[in-house]
Design a protein around this motif. Structure first.
Motif, PDB file in Angstrom:
ATOM      1  N   UNK A  58      81.159  25.339 -78.257  1.00 24.98           N
ATOM      2  CA  UNK A  58      80.793  23.924 -78.211  1.00 24.98           C
ATOM      3  C   UNK A  58      79.943  23.608 -79.437  1.00 24.98           C
ATOM      4  N   UNK A  59      79.480  22.374 -79.535  1.00 19.46           N
ATOM      5  CA  UNK A  59      78.634  21.990 -80.672  1.00 19.46           C
ATOM      6  C   UNK A  59      77.328  22.797 -80.678  1.00 19.46           C
ATOM      7  N   UNK A 234      84.726  23.039 -76.508  1.00 22.17           N
ATOM      8  CA  UNK A 234      84.312  22.124 -75.443  1.00 22.17           C
ATOM      9  C   UNK A 234      83.747  20.832 -76.027  1.00 22.17           C
ATOM     10  N   UNK A 235      84.335  19.718 -75.608  1.00 20.70           N
ATOM     11  CA  UNK A 235      83.853  18.412 -76.081  1.00 20.70           C
ATOM     12  C   UNK A 235      83.260  17.669 -74.889  1.00 20.70           C
ATOM     13  N   UNK A 236      81.943  17.379 -74.933  1.00 17.54           N
ATOM     14  CA  UNK A 236      81.334  16.686 -73.792  1.00 17.54           C
ATOM     15  C   UNK A 236      81.771  15.226 -73.718  1.00 17.54           C
ATOM     16  N   UNK A 237      81.598  14.624 -72.544  1.00 17.28           N
ATOM     17  CA  UNK A 237      81.972  13.212 -72.393  1.00 17.28           C
ATOM     18  C   UNK A 237      81.108  12.340 -73.297  1.00 17.28           C
ATOM     19  N   UNK A 345      78.917   5.926 -83.821  1.00 19.07           N
ATOM     20  CA  UNK A 345      77.967   6.585 -82.918  1.00 19.07           C
ATOM     21  C   UNK A 345      78.610   7.075 -81.622  1.00 19.07           C
ATOM     22  N   UNK A 346      79.626   6.368 -81.121  1.00 19.48           N
ATOM     23  CA  UNK A 346      80.236   6.767 -79.848  1.00 19.48           C
ATOM     24  C   UNK A 346      81.446   7.675 -80.019  1.00 19.48           C
ATOM     25  N   UNK A 347      81.754   8.032 -81.254  1.00 18.36           N
ATOM     26  CA  UNK A 347      82.915   8.883 -81.476  1.00 18.36           C
ATOM     27  C   UNK A 347      82.635  10.306 -80.992  1.00 18.36           C
ATOM     28  N   UNK A 348      83.662  10.913 -80.379  1.00 22.68           N
ATOM     29  CA  UNK A 348      83.490  12.287 -79.867  1.00 22.68           C
ATOM     30  C   UNK A 348      83.327  13.282 -81.014  1.00 22.68           C
ATOM     31  N   UNK A 349      83.896  12.947 -82.169  1.00 22.86           N
ATOM     32  CA  UNK A 349      83.838  13.868 -83.311  1.00 22.86           C
ATOM     33  C   UNK A 349      83.144  13.188 -84.491  1.00 22.86           C
ATOM     34  N   UNK A 350      82.088  12.458 -84.189  1.00 19.50           N
ATOM     35  CA  UNK A 350      81.395  11.740 -85.259  1.00 19.50           C
ATOM     36  C   UNK A 350      79.950  12.176 -85.400  1.00 19.50           C
TER      37      UNK A 350
END
Lengths: 552, 193
Positions: A58-59, A234-237, A345-350
């Motif tokens: 994950x990140x 893993x990408x969180x919501x 700001x709301x991007x999952x990969x930003x």
């Protein structure tokens, strides 16, 4: 055998909608990824079929996730409230479908032996897609009285009555009578063609229904999420970002947009416009810029999630350019949005750091082009973010392109070869960086920022006519002379239209709504109720005066 | 950490958390720029989607106030979305200035808790009328609360909540936001003579 048009989750199965209104049920379960301390409680839920422990990245580093297979996708709502979920994009339905080889708009062969993909990822589906558009005397509008139907992109009906349409996918503007497997209301979504939407669905492997009412960012995010899923990332919501601490000096240097020069206003003969090919996406791919690689350092980093996803799109666009321009444009739009989404700001990969890294690299690349061009003896006339206008011999320009490709890894190409090009001043006689026009080889005009969307049709036509007249001059001096000769007569002709009765000329479209200026103010032009001739006369004369300054 | 206004500094001298608010965006914007420069070296957290800081204004103010190397004395972190705010506040160790922490109007409890959990002095600057929001918007977190209001030719600082002082007002000329009152413009006028 058939094309996958849509799918609906059922209990322990997916109802797959194929072309020509056929459907088939396929047994499956839906995966949900959960982070939990005590996984045994998961079995308390009646829809849970199996739970398996998996190691993911994950990140924040390595984490342990549980893949919960459920037989009813509605269990996701319960888990969302109670637990921390990961990788909910793409949807569990899409994830289940891809495991079964059921990809949207792909030809599949469903038999007792399994499901086989027949068509390639580049093939456009042989289905019936119908687009219904409304128009009126002022142009296309969702409140227009007349209807135009396009079947597979070709016109099939034009008339006043509401037509009855049927097809695998129907895309309507306003109310319509339709029978379709997938119905999309065009009025509720950004105006792009149905073919482009289907291409987006093909490229992102997401159902059309899931992306039809969303911005281009959703298709892009799904595309990146597929890469993350395939790598067990893993990408969180909701991703929490804590920005790296910056000194004021560093903030001032980093927080900037692309480089734009102020050109010297005037007309120039024999110039070339050079463009970086897909500059921002290429920077992300070539320089491996991705949010999960921020702490990775400069070397030995694996290819990032965002670069991998964008690389696929870049390759797809290059192939589609030779097959279908409309489909290539749909991918181009996704690539254009990719950069903005990197900093959203709301991007999952930003992450803002990656966004700043891209603009910083772009500024350096353009500066490099300017410096190299000067070293080679070329004259730099203008530069806007990813393009530059230079004067000089063609062989030197080709050398410049080679050197830049070698140095930066970014491809520079000749976008336009101008016989003459004009950079215009604004009202205070200062150069306007975002407005230029010129005659390209072959006699056509290329312009940017000259004709604006919100101008009255009358003014648009006036400017078009004027630029066409100017294009008759092969040299800048000829163009100046032609405009000086023709401008008074042309202005006079358009002033006459202001005092005549030609409603279409007075329409101006602002945010998709047509307006006309009446003697009592602006009104919506659904019905023509007169116009203020003096307003339009002043408008034309004002533009005419401005144009005269451009050709001084 | 100081505001550059001695009377205000005396009032908040012993408070761990102080909040300034104003309905006047420009007034508060100028005020906290002066506070940032006066408090340098300092950490700063900006909450919001865009804007909130003019680095060139900070440099200009530093030059007027005679503070050198301001570029290396101010450290900035930005929290763009509401979920980032509590984590960003907790990530700072020493004294901190937070601009508009309740900007999004959500996650108030988490943000208020993260401010309260900090062991160091914190100055908060909030836009909007905090009197209307009261405790639901972290009103209880700050030891002292001061309101800034524009007046004719200047502004006033009204003390609304303080453990040590009664409610009162301090009036300042508008120029006090942009230069050091004691110095004035005299040195600049005599330059080169």
């Amino acid at each position: 055998m058939g094309y996958v048009i849509d799918a609906f989750p059922g209990r322990g199965s997916i109802k797959v909608i194929l072309d020509s209104f056929r459907s088939v049920n396929v047994k499956t379960t839906f995966p949900i990824y959960v982070k939990i301390e005590n996984p045994s409680v998961l079995y308390d839920h009646p829809n849970v079929v199996s739970v398996s422990e998996e190691d993911w990245r994950s990140f924040e580093g390595k984490i342990k996730l549980y893949r919960v297979e459920v037989d009813d996708v509605s269990a996701l709502d319960y888990f969302k409230k109670k637990l921390t979920l990961y990788n909910t994009i793409p949807s569990p339905l899409s994830q289940a479908m891809i495991r079964l080889n059921l990809l949207p708009f792909r030809l599949v062969d469903i038999s007792w032996n399994g499901i086989q993909l027949i068509s390639s990822h580049l093939d456009f589906p042989q289905i019936k897609f119908v687009e219904l558009r409304r128009y009126d005397w002022f142009g296309y509008s969702e409140s227009g009285k007349y209807y135009r139907v396009f079947v597979n992109g070709k016109p099939s009906y034009d008339g006043e009555g509401i037509p009855r349409v049927d097809g695998d996918v129907v895309y309507c503007e306003g109310p319509c009578i339709a029978s379709a497997s997938v119905f999309i209301d065009r009025a509720s979504r950004p105006p792009i063609s149905l073919k482009e939407l289907i291409e987006r669905s093909l490229a992102s492997k997401a159902l059309l229904r899931e992306i039809a009412y969303s911005s281009v960012g959703k298709a892009l995010t799904i595309n990146e999420a597929w890469v993350a899923l395939s790598r067990k990332f893993a990408v969180p919501s909701i991703k929490i970002n804590v920005e790296n601490l910056k000194s004021l000096k560093k903030l001032r240097e980093a927080d900037r947009a692309g480089l734009t020069l102020f050109p010297r206003a005037g007309l120039y003969n024999e110039a070339y416009q050079l463009d970086f090919v897909s500059m921002y996406p290429s920077i992300i791919v070539n320089y491996n810029i991705s949010p999960e690689l921020l702490d990775c350092g400069r070397s030995n980093c694996p290819l990032g999630i965002v670069p991998e996803a964008l690389n696929d799109l870049l390759e797809r666009r290059e192939i589609l350019k030779n097959i279908d321009k409309e489909r290539a444009d749909a991918i181009k739009l996704m690539l254009v949005a990719s950069f903005g989404y990197l900093g959203y700001r709301n991007s999952k990969f930003g992450r803002v750091e990656t966004y700043e890294a891209v603009t910083n690299t772009a500024r350096k690349a353009l500066t490099k082009v300017i410096m190299t061009a000067r070293d080679l003896g070329l004259t730099v006339l203008h530069g806007i973010v990813d393009s530059i206008v230079v004067q000089g011999p063609r062989d030197v320009i080709e050398r410049l392109m080679d050197e830049i490709s070698m140095d930066t890894g970014l491809q520079l190409r000749i976008d336009a070869e101008f016989d003459w090009v004009a950079f215009t001043p604004n009202l205070s006689m200062e150069p306007h960086p975002q407005r230029y026009f010129g005659r390209v080889k072959g006699g056509k005009i290329k312009s940017k920022g000259v004709i604006k969307r919100n101008q009255p049709n009358l003014v648009k036509w006036f400017l078009e006519d004027l630029l066409n007249e100017a294009s008759k001059g092969a040299r800048a001096e000829d163009a100046k002379r032609i405009v000086a000769d023709e401008l008074p007569a042309l202005t006079e002709r358009y002033v006459k239209i202001c005092f005549s009765d030609y409603p279409l000329a007075y329409v101006m479209t602002i945010r998709g709504v047509p307006f006309i200026r009446g003697t009592w103010g602006f009104y919506k032009a659904y019905e023509y109720r007169g116009h203020d001739p003096y307003y339009y006369e002043n408008y034309v004369k004002r533009v005419s005066d401005e144009v005269r300054r451009w050709f001084l | 950490m100081k505001t550059g206004f001695p009377e205000v500094d005396d009032i908040i001298a012993y408070d761990a958390i102080t909040e300034f608010f104003s309905l006047d965006y420009n007034l508060l914007f100028s005020f906290y720029h002066k506070v940032i420069v006066e408090s340098a070296p300092i950490d700063l957290l900006l909450v919001g989607e865009r804007g909130g800081l003019n680095p060139y204004s900070l440099t200009q103010l530093a030059r007027v106030l005679g503070i050198s190397n301001i570029d290396d004395k101010i450290f900035v972190r930005r929290a763009f979305k509401v979920e980032d705010v509590p984590a960003s506040i907790s990530s700072f160790k020493g004294e901190l200035i937070i601009v508009d922490p309740y900007h999004h109007g959500k996650f108030i409890d988490e943000i208020a808790a993260s401010i309260k959990e900090r062991g160091s002095r914190t100055l908060i600057f909030s836009f909007g009328n905090r009197l209307n929001y009261k405790s639901t918007f972290g009103w209880h977190v700050a030891s002292s609360i001061l309101e800034l209001k524009e007046t004719k030719g200047g502004f006033k600082v009204r003390l609304i909540k303080s453990p040590a002082f009664p409610e009162f007002e301090l009036k300042y000329p508008v120029g006090a936001l942009y230069y050091d009152e004691k110095t004035g413009l005299g040195p600049w006028l005599t330059l080169g003579l």
